[in-house]
Scaffold this active site. Structure first.
Site, PDB file in Angstrom:
ATOM      1  N   GLU A  58       0.328  -1.267   5.354  1.00 44.74           N
ATOM      2  CA  GLU A  58       1.216  -0.710   6.492  1.00 44.74           C
ATOM      3  C   GLU A  58       1.206   0.609   6.797  1.00 44.74           C
ATOM      4  OE1 GLU A  58       5.214   0.843   7.603  1.00 44.74           O
ATOM      5  OE2 GLU A  58       3.996   1.294   6.105  1.00 44.74           O
ATOM      6  N   ASP A  63       0.853  -1.197  -0.192  1.00 45.40           N
ATOM      7  CA  ASP A  63      -0.117  -0.082   0.016  1.00 45.40           C
ATOM      8  C   ASP A  63       0.904   1.321  -0.043  1.00 45.40           C
ATOM      9  OD1 ASP A  63       0.813  -0.564   2.707  1.00 45.40           O
ATOM     10  OD2 ASP A  63      -0.806   0.883   3.262  1.00 45.40           O
TER      11      ASP A  63
END
Length: 410
Positions: free
Chosen positions: A175, A80
């Site tokens: 994350e 991400d």
């Protein structure tokens, strides 16, 4: 080097921005887009046991090519990108043989990447810089790490003369919103230790990070007609301003460095009747971290007392802790990374992370996990960049770690 550049560009042009307000795994459906591409690519280059679970975690194996026992190690990165700035329609720009001068990212909007402000640019004179076009983030955090791990595994497969033990790789979602390691199956991963490829400047090697908490402040006001408000209206935004001023004004990210902690107001949404403040609270030292959380609550308690009611509600949630406690008993894993860098002419920069990685949470889940540079700078915004040469250097370091781990196991 062009091969890894092409791989990196392929990844960054897939939007994978995560969402801090969605509790689902992953927090955005578009993270699956890159995950599926990666699964196909990992199989294509020859990795085994490639899996993509229901929560968007990817794992794969490079089998050992030696006949003696070697510790299983891992390399981890996240798919991400930050919710702080858009990652939609990324258009990378290339600047070969960077001359140390200003880079015009976007002429129409007068967006300039300048070494007078971002001094680290001068570290990469003569190299090929990859930048944004000034309208998005780049995504080097952490698609550089993914590209480096995949490229290193491909290189090891193509060069069987380089001896190594079993290697596991893992790519995590979310994350950037603090959940990357929450559902990571350490037992299924099966490594004795791992490295997150999620640092910045070439040479960074980190095994300390912040202790971290999130603080939500809700202020409840009362709306009445402003013409008849005396003694009746309670403006929650004014109270929010008092709360903000109640915290030390110099203990904020823009005025702290090194081991100094901070309170960071990163979101504010308010009207007269209700205002919400979202903070992150950070400190490397656990005692100071606990004092910060207590201080945060005390500001609210003091204001509530002065206001004669419980207008301010505070919710504090721990997010992750300093991994140093878990790394120090196995410092040989840091030593291996340090040696791997020196083998390619890099001077290791061992320092504390002013942030966190999946590695901090994974270390507390039983997988010691120092952090290694991925090469990018100015993460989470339009000024993000990475040198192509940094992508290659990080790839070389991964290969060296694999080889050194096997050599030391003989």
């Amino acid at each position: 080097m062009q091969h890894i550049i092409d791989r990196f560009v392929k990844y960054i042009t897939i939007d994978t921005q995560s969402n801090p307000n969605n509790p689902a795994f992953p927090s955005t459906e578009k993270q699956w887009d890159l995950a599926k591409v990666l699964v196909d690519e990992l199989k294509e280059i020859g990795l085994e046991d490639v899996t993509l679970d229901d929560n968007c975690y990817i794992m794969a194996t490079l089998p050992s090519n030696v006949d003696f026992e070697v510790p299983t190690i891992g390399f981890i990165a996240h798919i991400d990108t930050s919710p702080d700035y858009t990652g939609t329609n990324v258009k990378p720009q290339f600047h070969p043989n960077y001359n140390g001068e200003d880079i015009v990212l976007n002429k129409e909007e007068n967006i300039i990447l300048s070494p007078s402000y971002f001094e680290d640019l001068l570290l990469y004179k003569g190299q090929t810089l990859i930048t944004t076009d000034g309208t998005t983030l780049l995504g080097a955090d952490d698609k550089a790490g993914i590209a480096e791990i995949v490229s290193a595994m491909e290189y090891l497969i193509e060069h069987p003369e380089i001896k190594h033990g079993k290697i596991r790789i893992g790519f995590t979602p979310d994350e950037e919103v603090g959940k990357g390691a929450h559902l990571f199956d350490v037992d299924a991963f099966g490594a004795e230790w791992a490295y997150t490829m999620d640092g910045s400047q070439v040479g960074e090697l980190e095994y300390e990070n912040f202790n971290a908490a999130g603080g939500k402040v809700t202020i409840n006001g009362k709306i009445v007609h402003p013409g008849y408000a005396k003694g009746k209206m309670i403006n929650s935004m004014s109270i929010a301003s008092d709360f903000i001023k109640g915290l030390p004004s110099n203990e904020v990210p823009e005025q702290t460095t090194g081991y100094e902690g901070f309170f960071h107001l990163h979101s504010m949404n308010g009207e007269v009747e209700k205002t919400e403040l979202q903070y992150i609270i950070r400190d490397h030292d656990m005692d100071l971290f606990e004092k910060r959380k207590k201080q945060f609550q005390e500001v609210a308690d003091k204001l509530n007392k002065e206001l004669g009611g419980n207008l301010i509600e505070v919710e504090i949630k721990d997010q992750y802790f300093n991994m140093r406690e878990k790394i120090e008993p196995v410092m040989h894993i840091v030593d291996i990374a340090e040696e791997a860098m020196k083998q390619v002419g890099i001077t290791p920069l061992i320092k504390a992370i002013r942030g966190g990685t999946d590695g901090s949470q994974l270390s507390y889940k039983g997988l010691p996990c120092p952090n290694i540079f991925a090469g990018g700078h100015n993460f989470h915004g339009r000024y993000e960049y990475v040198a192509a040469e940094s992508l290659q250097l990080a790839t070389d370091v991964i290969v060296n770690i694999a080889q050194l781990t096997a050599e030391k196991a003989k």
